[in-house]
Design an enzyme around this catalytic site. Structure first.
Site, PDB file in Angstrom:
ATOM      1  N   CYS A  95       0.862  -1.177   0.000  1.00 30.94           N
ATOM      2  CA  CYS A  95       0.000   0.000   0.000  1.00 30.94           C
ATOM      3  C   CYS A  95       0.903   1.233   0.000  1.00 30.94           C
ATOM      4  CB  CYS A  95      -0.911  -0.013   1.225  1.00 30.94           C
ATOM      5  SG  CYS A  95      -2.027   1.394   1.223  1.00 30.94           S
ATOM      6  N   CYS A 239      -3.279   6.812  -4.958  1.00 35.75           N
ATOM      7  CA  CYS A 239      -2.997   5.381  -4.866  1.00 35.75           C
ATOM      8  C   CYS A 239      -1.551   5.081  -5.289  1.00 35.75           C
ATOM      9  CB  CYS A 239      -3.973   4.558  -5.698  1.00 35.75           C
ATOM     10  SG  CYS A 239      -3.893   2.798  -5.316  1.00 35.75           S
TER      11      CYS A 239
HETATM   12  O1  PYC Z   1      -1.861   3.759  -2.009  1.00 37.05           O
HETATM   13  O2  PYC Z   1      -1.350   1.765  -2.777  1.00 37.05           O
HETATM   14  C1  PYC Z   1      -2.132   2.556  -2.258  1.00 37.05           C
HETATM   15  C2  PYC Z   1      -3.470   2.067  -1.877  1.00 37.05           C
HETATM   16  C3  PYC Z   1      -3.990   0.827  -2.123  1.00 37.05           C
HETATM   17  C4  PYC Z   1      -5.271   0.821  -1.585  1.00 37.05           C
HETATM   18  C5  PYC Z   1      -5.502   2.058  -1.021  1.00 37.05           C
HETATM   19  N1  PYC Z   1      -4.381   2.791  -1.211  1.00 37.05           N
END
Ligand code: PYC
Length: 316
Positions: A95, A239
């Site tokens: 994550c 993300c």
């Molecule tokens: O930032 O990799 C990330 C992530 C995955 C799910 C929520 N955030």
């Protein structure tokens, strides 16, 4: 786990957010996982202590968007810690926003200072750098595009083309679509991406657990995204693993050069700066580097009262 005199279990956590996406790091009172390789510890967590995951991130203490991070002893001798990330429905390989939140949390606790720090995750080691200004960059696990411009027939939407890519989790990335990536549209975008995910899983890619839509950037970034996470919550941040998957696609298609900056905006307008290094150009494997900031929002003690019927969280 720690217990009080009345047998209420307590867990100490530190909350942060990275570009609007929360991370809850469990610093004490975690489940007694037996030491070993991190993938084995995830199996133990899932099979023996899944109620603990739910207690930390699900309602009434958490919410669908919360990502938990359990600190475990590292397996690499040089690593500062091992970490297992989890969400409202299960476990994440890696994550990115959570790693940035974890680093800022460890700095807040005085456990690390500026510099490079190795972290062990279930999908491999990750190097994270705490910068003197408090920003964090991370070199993610090797990432690559598995399939390019796959056409998927999505009931009610018709054919949708996208790339399947690994960035520490599996993503289906859709560039060309008619939808506006606007905060006012999140319910509709959630419905759409959920349908896409089901169709992608049924039509050859059962491993895909995140769906990512892109549009041109609006807040100075090269691109804006909407990312649907496995538990149907959308990522408020750009993300980190999704941006890594995107960098792998850009690298594979020759649209971004090694070390060229890429600014990825989230649906909220928060951003990560990314670039990549080739690990194996022939095989299309890159080392993505993602930089962002996080802020500590709370230090608290969760209480699991044995009289509380929802002490292990509300599970759907
Ligand atoms: O930032 O990799 C990330 C992530 C995955 C799910 C929520 N955030």
């Amino acid at each position: 786990m720690t217990s009080t005199a009345d047998s209420t279990r307590v867990l100490d956590v530190v909350d942060s957010h990275t570009g609007g996406e929360p991370t809850r790091v469990v610093i004490a009172g975690g489940p007694p996982l037996r030491p070993g390789p991190l993938p084995d510890q995830v199996t133990q967590f899932r099979t023996e202590f899944d109620h603990f995951r739910s207690a930390v991130v699900n309602e009434p203490r958490g919410s669908d968007v919360m990502v938990g991070a359990l600190l475990v002893p590292p397996v690499s001798p040089q690593a500062v810690t091992g970490v297992i990330f989890f969400n409202n429905v299960g476990y994440l390989g890696m994550c990115g926003h959570g790693t940035i939140g974890l680093m800022v949390t460890l700095a807040h606790l005085g456990r690390i200072g500026p510099g490079d720090h190795l972290l062990d995750t279930p999908v491999g080691p990750v190097t994270a750098t705490l910068h003197p200004d408090g920003g964090v960059s991370l070199t993610n696990v090797p990432s690559y595009r598995k399939a390019a411009q796959v056409s998927i027939e999505v009931p009610g939407l018709g054919p949708i083309r996208g790339d399947v890519s690994w960035g520490g989790n599996w993503f289906f990335l859709v560039e060309s679509h008619p939808w506006s990536l606007d905060l006012s549209q999140v319910e509709r975008l959630t419905e759409i991406t959920w349908k896409i995910r089901q169709a992608v899983n049924e039509q050859g890619f059962p491993e895909v657990d995140h769906v990512e839509l892109f549009s041109p950037g609006r807040a100075g970034g090269h691109s804006r995204n909407f990312v649907l996470c496995p538990g149907k919550a959308y990522d408020r941040s750009p993300c980190g693993t999704g941006t890594s998957a995107k960098l792998a696609c850009l690298a594979a298609s020759g649209k971004l050069a090694e070390n060229e900056p890429w600014i990825q905006e989230s649906i909220l307008g928060s951003s990560f700066e990314g670039h990549f290094r080739w690990l194996d150009r022939e095989q299309g494997i890159i080392a993505p580097v993602i930089r962002g900031t996080a802020f500590v929002t709370a230090e608290c003690r969760l209480r699991l009262d044995p009289r509380d019927p929802f002490r292990w969280g509300v599970r759907s």
